[in-house]
Design a protein around this motif. Sequence first.
Motif, PDB file in Angstrom:
ATOM      1  N   VAL A   1      41.598  41.396  40.231  1.00 40.71           N
ATOM      2  CA  VAL A   1      41.212  41.326  38.822  1.00 40.71           C
ATOM      3  C   VAL A   1      41.855  42.465  38.041  1.00 40.71           C
ATOM      4  CG1 VAL A   1      39.271  41.467  37.209  1.00 40.71           C
ATOM      5  CG2 VAL A   1      39.033  40.164  39.343  1.00 40.71           C
TER       6      VAL A   1
ATOM      7  N   HIS B   1      46.013  47.028  43.691  1.00 38.06           N
ATOM      8  CA  HIS B   1      45.001  47.087  42.628  1.00 38.06           C
ATOM      9  C   HIS B   1      44.897  48.499  42.061  1.00 38.06           C
ATOM     10  CE1 HIS B   1      42.308  49.125  45.430  1.00 38.06           C
ATOM     11  NE2 HIS B   1      42.453  48.130  46.298  1.00 38.06           N
TER      12      HIS B   1
ATOM     13  N   VAL C   1      35.638  35.746  40.939  1.00 33.32           N
ATOM     14  CA  VAL C   1      35.206  35.658  39.541  1.00 33.32           C
ATOM     15  C   VAL C   1      35.280  34.211  39.058  1.00 33.32           C
ATOM     16  CG1 VAL C   1      35.487  36.634  37.239  1.00 33.32           C
ATOM     17  CG2 VAL C   1      36.219  37.945  39.234  1.00 33.32           C
TER      18      VAL C   1
ATOM     19  N   ARG D   1      40.885  46.275  29.173  1.00 35.74           N
ATOM     20  CA  ARG D   1      40.581  46.528  30.589  1.00 35.74           C
ATOM     21  C   ARG D   1      39.505  47.607  30.733  1.00 35.74           C
ATOM     22  NH1 ARG D   1      45.104  49.269  34.306  1.00 35.74           N
ATOM     23  NH2 ARG D   1      44.568  50.959  32.858  1.00 35.74           N
TER      24      ARG D   1
ATOM     25  N   LEU E   1      40.481  38.065  42.386  1.00 35.75           N
ATOM     26  CA  LEU E   1      40.309  37.041  41.350  1.00 35.75           C
ATOM     27  C   LEU E   1      39.412  35.903  41.816  1.00 35.75           C
ATOM     28  CD1 LEU E   1      43.928  36.773  39.878  1.00 35.75           C
ATOM     29  CD2 LEU E   1      41.849  37.320  38.584  1.00 35.75           C
TER      30      LEU E   1
ATOM     31  N   ARG F   1      34.669  31.264  36.634  1.00 40.50           N
ATOM     32  CA  ARG F   1      34.486  31.287  35.177  1.00 40.50           C
ATOM     33  C   ARG F   1      33.231  30.545  34.740  1.00 40.50           C
ATOM     34  NH1 ARG F   1      39.044  32.606  31.822  1.00 40.50           N
ATOM     35  NH2 ARG F   1      40.772  33.353  33.071  1.00 40.50           N
TER      36      ARG F   1
ATOM     37  N   LEU G   1      29.228  37.450  40.510  1.00 37.42           N
ATOM     38  CA  LEU G   1      30.397  37.874  41.270  1.00 37.42           C
ATOM     39  C   LEU G   1      30.029  37.887  42.741  1.00 37.42           C
ATOM     40  CD1 LEU G   1      31.555  41.012  39.224  1.00 37.42           C
ATOM     41  CD2 LEU G   1      32.489  38.701  39.085  1.00 37.42           C
TER      42      LEU G   1
ATOM     43  N   ARG H   1      45.312  39.944  30.906  1.00 36.01           N
ATOM     44  CA  ARG H   1      45.716  40.537  32.173  1.00 36.01           C
ATOM     45  C   ARG H   1      47.141  40.119  32.536  1.00 36.01           C
ATOM     46  NH1 ARG H   1      46.150  38.258  37.040  1.00 36.01           N
ATOM     47  NH2 ARG H   1      45.880  39.537  38.926  1.00 36.01           N
TER      48      ARG H   1
ATOM     49  N   LEU I   1      34.900  40.615  30.504  1.00 33.66           N
ATOM     50  CA  LEU I   1      35.743  40.222  31.641  1.00 33.66           C
ATOM     51  C   LEU I   1      36.666  39.070  31.253  1.00 33.66           C
ATOM     52  CD1 LEU I   1      36.380  40.710  34.603  1.00 33.66           C
ATOM     53  CD2 LEU I   1      34.479  39.205  35.211  1.00 33.66           C
TER      54      LEU I   1
ATOM     55  N   LEU J   1      40.750  38.984  31.331  1.00 31.77           N
ATOM     56  CA  LEU J   1      41.521  37.979  32.071  1.00 31.77           C
ATOM     57  C   LEU J   1      42.518  37.266  31.154  1.00 31.77           C
ATOM     58  CD1 LEU J   1      38.748  36.477  34.392  1.00 31.77           C
ATOM     59  CD2 LEU J   1      40.562  38.097  34.997  1.00 31.77           C
TER      60      LEU J   1
END
Length: 293
Positions: free
Chosen positions: A199, A207, A156, A130, A153, A158, A163, A192, A185, A189
């Motif tokens: 995120v 958060h 983001v 992280r 989320l 993939r 972003l 996470r 990142l 993920l």
Amino acid sequence: MPDDAVAAFLAMLAAERGAAANTLDAYRRDLKGAREQIGDLVRADKDDLARLAAAWQDLAPSSVARKSSALRQFYTFLQDEGLRADDPSAALPRPRARRPLPRLLDHAEIARLFALAEEDAVGGRPEAVRMLALLELLYGSGLRATELVSLPLVSVPRDVPFLTITGKGGQQRMVPVSARAGRALTAWLDVRPGGGRFVFPSPRGGHLSRVRLFQLLRDLAGRAGIDPEKVSPHVLRHAFATHLLEGGADLRVLQTLLGHADIATTQIYTHVDSARLVALVNARHPLRDIAPG
């Protein structure tokens, strides 16, 4: 009427300029403070406003400049709305507040931060993975601390190297993610904790906090042999902008990447590039090879 006029002014700032809640609160406080000093702002004349200089004499120039700016914009609004025929704001003090230059990290210090963060993340420990992702997005994309910790989320995708960021005043912008930041990142993920819409979730829900992000960066800096006082999320954002400019980035592009509404805010970074600009003029100016007569 005074309270109604202030409320209407703040509503205009929110609707037409997309002013953030913190900005609106600051304007509200400044106008309230001025009213406490001189009375009804809608009816105030130049003599009334001139008295504010004495009331503000112990304040920092930057604070006086901010308060004066709030009042000038308020009187412009009153004129536009037909609530006043004149503008008395010329009587307000105009301090020359020098904007402080941002603290900077050089390339070697940035390299030390990343070397340690990458070394920590090798074992796959979630907290270390992280940290590397946070560092990559601060320095690699120039996000504000609030934008980073509150990144949802859904912002983001993939399959797209961008972003979607909602910045100050609710303004959205697309921010590119470098290949290495994208890998960091993705790695985060993959480890996470499940659940939540952010995120970077907090164990207590919601958060990761800005305060915690600040603490994590300073801990990393200390372990990397860098004075922790030099490092913060905002300093890394400054480093992102400064180093891009050094690399030849256009100021308008930088403005877009940073999410600045006014390019004057972005221009503070030009001070760091003076040596490159001098070299550019010497190398590219059309008269460079002509000897003086």
